[in-house]
Write an enzyme that holds these catalytic residues in place. Structure first.
Site, PDB file in Angstrom:
ATOM      1  CG  ASP A 249      -3.262   3.712  -2.137  1.00 35.02           C
ATOM      2  OD1 ASP A 249      -4.170   2.882  -1.897  1.00 35.02           O
ATOM      3  OD2 ASP A 249      -2.806   4.495  -1.309  1.00 35.02           O
TER       4      ASP A 249
ATOM      5  CG  ASP B 211      -1.935   1.093   1.184  1.00 36.70           C
ATOM      6  OD1 ASP B 211      -2.897   0.929   0.402  1.00 36.70           O
ATOM      7  OD2 ASP B 211      -1.759   2.084   1.902  1.00 36.70           O
ATOM      8  CG  LEU B 212       1.374   3.350  -3.575  1.00 36.32           C
ATOM      9  CD1 LEU B 212       1.048   4.178  -4.806  1.00 36.32           C
ATOM     10  CD2 LEU B 212       2.813   2.871  -3.601  1.00 36.32           C
TER      11      LEU B 212
END
Length: 641
Positions: free
Chosen positions: A564, A521-522
């Site tokens: 994302d 996950d960003l």
């Protein structure tokens, strides 16, 4: 009336429409009759010559008899000539005995008496002179016999000399007559020879003419039989012809019509002979317009004096309008006078319907957007439509006579084409995708349908119908790609990720190993997206995808699961810590977004696939829990489940 066409004047063959054996019987036997009469005339001439021969033979026989009689007369005159004895006695001065004188007198009288009974042409005056001299001679002989004085015998001598002179003249006349008979006899003999030769020649000619007339009679009889058979054949042929045929006189009366002609106007079993179109139109109103048109067209043909062709309509029995191509032949005698009119009507209704269908098919053939290619049984192209040229780039003239295989792009194997051939042979049809090459060299994909055409198991043509599906193929592949890939980053999507995860689980069940599953996950993505906008966020996601992909191995799977969030499948992993650190380090490098340097980080949760783990969702749940721990511990790191 127009001047008749020379080709239509006195056509002897017009009797084919109404053949008459009687006409032949009237004309053909005239030769036999003439020949026979000539033979009879020659025979009459021969008989006349025979009569002349008999007559001249009799004349010649008469001349021969008269010549014989003349010779006998001449012999009698010479035999009964006493002049030399009488003269000898007188020169000696001796008296002739009375008995001798009487004997001579009897002989001379016998000769003289026999002269009139001979068939010898003496004139009456000669005969009278001979008779008178005979009497005088007899008187003087008797006087000399009974009065033998010297003076009397001298007077008798004078009389005898006169008689001898007459006898000599008579002998000369007889000789000349005999000679003339001889000349006439020779002339008659030559004449008889000529007559005999004439009789022979005339007889031979008469025999020849008679034989010729017999031969003509036999040939005429044979020809009459042949003509009769031909007439029957022609009548039968005319009757079964599908074309309506009519023969009309100069006033328009129907003289002849075949079965098709009668059926056209429904006249079978009805009275139609010697009726005109006008009369028939009054009796049969349903055909009035058609018959009146016939009348007008007949007059036009007579006025033009030549063959005319027109398209005429006739109502059918079922109410449909039948179209007929009607041809008219005006016939003229040798002197140019009208003789008869031959009319033929050919039904064009079905042909016009077929032509209309063919015209429609041709319009479809030329206007359809699908390419059409037609070959013969030897696979030689005989026609293509404009769409073919538009798709392939080849003009019609460039492909006629060629084998369609020149279009192959060699994208399919020989096995593929062999299967296509077997399908066409067994089922008569094949359908599928084929890669071909355009004239420009461009390769394109087409959907091709091939049909085999023929009759009675004999192949006549092959027809191929195809369309260029290259764009459709590309769109289909694009759609298929989008079904398994993320539209923004072109990474595998969640569906593909799940399928590959299941494949990894199955593979480990067959062959144990180390495979890691991770969820990344960003960190800070939401702030960039809110501050720079969604397009900037999308650009950032694309750049992240490329950077992560560059940090992974070819056997690894990187997928965008949504937003994302990215998924990882890392098979045969050994030093997972170094790999995870490399990935996170790559994310920490700044990104260039709309001219700004943007910095983010990533949080990664990882789990290893244990043996005998059939549930992919459970693995993802484990990875998600590991990610949650990273998030709670300050992000920008990774953790195992």
């Amino acid at each position: 009336m127009g001047k008749p066409d020379s080709s239509l004047v006195a056509p002897r063959s017009i009797h084919i429409w109404v053949p008459r054996v009687n006409d032949f019987k009237k004309k053909k036997p005239s030769l036999f009759l003439g020949t026979f009469l000539a033979a009879v005339a020659l025979m009459g001439l021969g008989l006349f010559l025979v009569a002349l021969f008999i007559h001249f033979s009799k004349e010649m026989q008469t001349l021969e008899n008269r010549s014989k009689n003349g010779v006998q007369i001449l012999q009698g005159i010479i035999a009964t000539n006493p002049a030399f004895l009488f003269t000898a006695q007188m020169e000696k001065g001796a008296l002739i005995p009375s008995a001798l004188l009487l004997g001579w007198s009897a002989q001379i009288q016998g000769v003289i008496a026999s002269l009139p009974r001979q068939t010898f042409p003496l004139s009456p005056s000669d005969l009278r002179l001979i008779v008178r001299l005979g009497r005088t001679f007899d008187r003087f002989f008797r006087e000399a016999a009974f009065f033998p004085e010297e003076s009397s015998q001298k007077a008798l001598m004078t009389t005898v000399m006169n008689i001898l002179t007459i006898r000599q003249a008579l002998a000369q006349r007889v000789v000349l007559t005999i000679l003339s008979y001889s000349r006439e006899s020779r002339n008659l003999d030559r004449t008889l020879d000529r007559i005999e030769a004439g009789i022979f020649g005339v007889g031979l000619a008469a025999f020849g003419l008679f034989s010729f007339s017999v031969m003509i009679h036999r040939n005429t009889r044979n020809e009459l039989k042949k003509l009769s058979d031909s007439e029957s054949f022609l009548r039968a042929l005319i009757e079964v012809l599908p074309t309506a045929l009519y023969l009309k006189d100069t006033d328009g009366h129907w003289l002849m019509a075949n079965r098709a002609g009668l059926d056209l106007f429904d006249l079978s079993g009805k009275i139609w002979q010697n009726r005109t179109d006008l009369e028939l139109s009054r009796e049969y109103p349903v055909y009035r317009e058609a018959l009146e048109t016939c009348l007008i067209k007949d007059l036009e043909a007579w006025n033009l004096g030549k063959r005319t062709v027109s398209l005429e309509s006739v109502p059918g029995k079922d109410g449909a309008i039948l179209q007929h191509e009607t041809t008219r032949f005006p016939i003229f005698n040798q002197d140019g006078a009208p003789s008869s009119l031959v009319v033929s009507a050919y039904d064009l209704t079905e042909r016009m319907r077929i032509e209309e269908l063919l015209h429609q098919y041709r319009l479809i053939f030329e206007s359809t957007t699908e390419g059409i290619i037609i070959t013969n049984a030897d696979l030689k192209i005989i026609d293509v439509n404009p769409a073919f040229s538009l798709i392939t780039g080849y003009s019609r003239d460039e492909v006629l006579g060629r084998d369609p295989r020149f279009l192959h792009a060699d994208r399919q194997t020989e096995v593929f084409y062999q299967a296509m051939k077997e399908a066409i042979v067994t089922r008569g049809v094949w359908e599928g995708e084929v890669w071909n090459r355009k004239k420009s060299g461009e390769i394109y994909c087409e959907w091709l349908l091939i049909n085999r055409l023929g009759q009675n198991e004999r192949v006549t043509h092959y027809v191929g119908l195809f369309s260029n599906i290259t764009k459709s193929k590309e769109n289909e592949e694009r759609i298929l790609h989008l079904a398994f890939h993320d539209a923004l980053t072109d990474l595998p999507n969640r569906r593909t990720f799940n399928e590959r995860l299941q494949e990894a689980i199955d593979r480990l069940g067959r062959k144990p190993g180390r495979t890691a599953v991770g969820i990344l996950d960003l960190d800070g993505f939401k702030e960039v997206n809110d501050r720079l906008g969604h397009p900037a966020g999308d650009t950032l996601l694309v750049q992240v995808s490329k950077r992560l992909g560059g940090a992974l191995r070819a056997t690894d799977t990187l997928a965008r699961l949504g937003g994302d969030e990215f998924g990882l499948i890392l098979p045969d992993i050994e030093d997972e810590g170094a790999l995870f650190d490399r990935l996170l380090k790559a994310l920490r490098e700044p990104f260039e977004i709309k001219g700004e340097r943007v910095t983010i980080s990533g949080s990664l949760g990882v789990t290893l696939i244990p043996p005998n783990m059939p549930d992919a969702d459970l693995l993802l749940a484990h990875a998600d829990l590991a990610l949650y721990r990273v998030k709670n511990s300050g992000r920008n790191g990774w953790a195992h489940f």
